[in-house]
Design an enzyme around this catalytic site. Structure first.
Site, short mmCIF file in Angstrom:
data_model
loop_
_atom_site.label_atom_id
_atom_site.label_comp_id
_atom_site.label_asym_id
_atom_site.label_seq_id
_atom_site.Cartn_x
_atom_site.Cartn_y
_atom_site.Cartn_z
CB ALA A 8 12.61 31.10 14.23
CG LEU A 10 16.51 28.67 14.40
CD1 LEU A 10 16.93 28.71 12.96
CD2 LEU A 10 16.09 27.27 14.79
CB SER A 11 16.23 33.48 12.15
OG SER A 11 16.43 34.44 11.14
N PRO A 12 19.59 34.38 12.34
CG PRO A 12 21.68 33.84 11.49
CD PRO A 12 20.26 33.34 11.56
CB VAL A 14 14.81 36.57 13.82
CG1 VAL A 14 14.14 36.93 15.13
CG2 VAL A 14 13.81 35.99 12.84
#
Length: 150
Positions: A8, A10-12, A14
């Site tokens: 995703a 928005l995930s740091p 990731v």
């Protein structure tokens, strides 16, 4: 077989894994997971990752989650040398120290702040959550970031 990364934007966490993938120069099939629509809670996703988090990596019949574990796995399997995760124990210990600081201290404290804003509808950061970053002198965020990446 090309590894698949469930992610995703928005995930740091990731983004950290995407940086590792880019640094390694490997091809990965990107599989977006819409967290807002609850795709991480579907029975199919929970079979891959019972913790329902992103990122999750599927490499053949091997599945692993948690960006730190994924990144060190990718470096171990696909790295052409040990520059990203050295074999020298002291150099590796410094990297591990920063990985553990991120997962054990920094991410939960920042996550509490972000979670209150995104999931609880807070309009400001509460003093108790802001204080989480000042405990143990973690309030020096620019110095902290420099330390993590030195």
């Amino acid at each position: 077989m090309t590894p698949k990364l469930y992610y995703a934007d928005l995930s740091p966490a990731v983004r950290g894994t995407l940086l590792a993938i880019k640094a390694l120069g490997i091809d990965v099939e990107l599989k977006p997971v819409n967290l807002m629509a609850g795709e991480h809670l579907t029975p199919e996703y929970l079979k891959l990752n019972p913790l329902h988090t992103v990122p999750t990596l599927e490499d053949g019949d091997f599945v692993i989650w948690d960006s730190h574990a994924i990144n060190t796995y990718l470096v171990g399997k696909y790295g052409k040398n040990d520059s990203l995760y050295p074999k020298d124990l002291q150099k590796r210990a410094v990297i591990d120290q920063r990985l553990y600081f991120d997962v054990g201290i920094l991410f939960p404290r920042v996550g509490a702040i972000v979670g209150s804003l995104l999931r609880e509808g807070a309009k400001t950061v509460s003093k108790d959550k802001a204080d989480l970053l000042t405990q143990g002198n973690y309030y020096l965020i620019p110095d902290l970031i420099a330390l993590l990446f030195s």
